[in-house]
Design an enzyme around this catalytic site. Sequence first.
Site, PDB file in Angstrom:
ATOM      1  N   LYS A  21      32.431  31.116  32.810  1.00  0.00           N
ATOM      2  CA  LYS A  21      31.322  31.921  32.292  1.00  0.00           C
ATOM      3  C   LYS A  21      31.736  32.854  31.151  1.00  0.00           C
ATOM      4  O   LYS A  21      31.130  32.864  30.089  1.00  0.00           O
ATOM      5  CB  LYS A  21      30.688  32.716  33.424  1.00  0.00           C
ATOM      6  CG  LYS A  21      29.971  31.845  34.449  1.00  0.00           C
ATOM      7  CD  LYS A  21      29.432  32.689  35.600  1.00  0.00           C
ATOM      8  CE  LYS A  21      28.894  31.848  36.706  1.00  0.00           C
ATOM      9  NZ  LYS A  21      29.926  31.160  37.495  1.00  0.00           N
ATOM     10  N   ASN A  29      41.025  27.855  41.630  1.00  0.00           N
ATOM     11  CA  ASN A  29      41.738  28.912  42.346  1.00  0.00           C
ATOM     12  C   ASN A  29      42.240  28.438  43.700  1.00  0.00           C
ATOM     13  O   ASN A  29      41.521  27.759  44.426  1.00  0.00           O
ATOM     14  CB  ASN A  29      40.811  30.114  42.535  1.00  0.00           C
ATOM     15  CG  ASN A  29      40.404  30.710  41.208  1.00  0.00           C
ATOM     16  OD1 ASN A  29      41.084  31.554  40.678  1.00  0.00           O
ATOM     17  ND2 ASN A  29      39.296  30.226  40.658  1.00  0.00           N
ATOM     18  N   GLU A  79      45.476  30.980  39.298  1.00  0.00           N
ATOM     19  CA  GLU A  79      44.335  30.347  38.636  1.00  0.00           C
ATOM     20  C   GLU A  79      44.847  29.245  37.720  1.00  0.00           C
ATOM     21  O   GLU A  79      45.587  29.510  36.779  1.00  0.00           O
ATOM     22  CB  GLU A  79      43.548  31.378  37.843  1.00  0.00           C
ATOM     23  CG  GLU A  79      42.972  32.474  38.726  1.00  0.00           C
ATOM     24  CD  GLU A  79      42.266  33.535  37.927  1.00  0.00           C
ATOM     25  OE1 GLU A  79      41.099  33.316  37.555  1.00  0.00           O
ATOM     26  OE2 GLU A  79      42.901  34.573  37.651  1.00  0.00           O
ATOM     27  N   ARG A 104      55.122  33.076  29.677  1.00  0.00           N
ATOM     28  CA  ARG A 104      55.204  34.503  29.332  1.00  0.00           C
ATOM     29  C   ARG A 104      54.772  35.357  30.516  1.00  0.00           C
ATOM     30  O   ARG A 104      54.131  34.871  31.443  1.00  0.00           O
ATOM     31  CB  ARG A 104      54.329  34.813  28.123  1.00  0.00           C
ATOM     32  CG  ARG A 104      52.851  34.573  28.375  1.00  0.00           C
ATOM     33  CD  ARG A 104      51.979  34.995  27.190  1.00  0.00           C
ATOM     34  NE  ARG A 104      50.593  34.673  27.430  1.00  0.00           N
ATOM     35  CZ  ARG A 104      49.747  35.411  28.136  1.00  0.00           C
ATOM     36  NH1 ARG A 104      50.142  36.539  28.685  1.00  0.00           N
ATOM     37  NH2 ARG A 104      48.492  35.041  28.294  1.00  0.00           N
TER      38      ARG A 104
END
Length: 169
Positions: A21, A29, A79, A104
């Site tokens: 969204k 997830n 995620e 990172r």
Amino acid sequence: MRSLPYFCRGEVIRGFGRGSKELGIPTANFPDSVVDNLPADISTGIYYGWACVGNGDVCKMVMSIGWNPYYKNTKKSMETHVIHQFKEDFYGENLSVVMVGYIRPERTYDSLEALIAAINNDIEEAKAKLDLPEHSKLKEDNFFTSAASSSSVSPTTSASTSQSIMNGH
């Protein structure tokens, strides 16, 4: 990070609802049971690797592990953005991933646009690194072919299986 490559599997659950969204970058997830079982040397940050939904194709992926500082989450999450166009959501499906490398650390951003740009850079870096021979061979790992057999077990068995099929398939 001695634990890489790291293999894990779990049921896709509803997350914060921001990936598609707000960001235009859908994510899958993992439940707390998968997040809570990460090895101690898997620090928060952005990772790349391979992912398979159910018994589908193995695709490149990028994953955020942590608290998403831009959103100030109070709960640690994993995620996964599978680099593939899916026709529909796949909540409830088993997601199998192998985390291959680290891109990172987590960081916060001054704007949503800056966050989206960073994620898109992470996706491009993941795509390039996964084309390297030492990483592309993991796409063929038998861990992904064993996903089909574990997805056909009962829900209670599946939950315990997803916890037991951590690093070492």
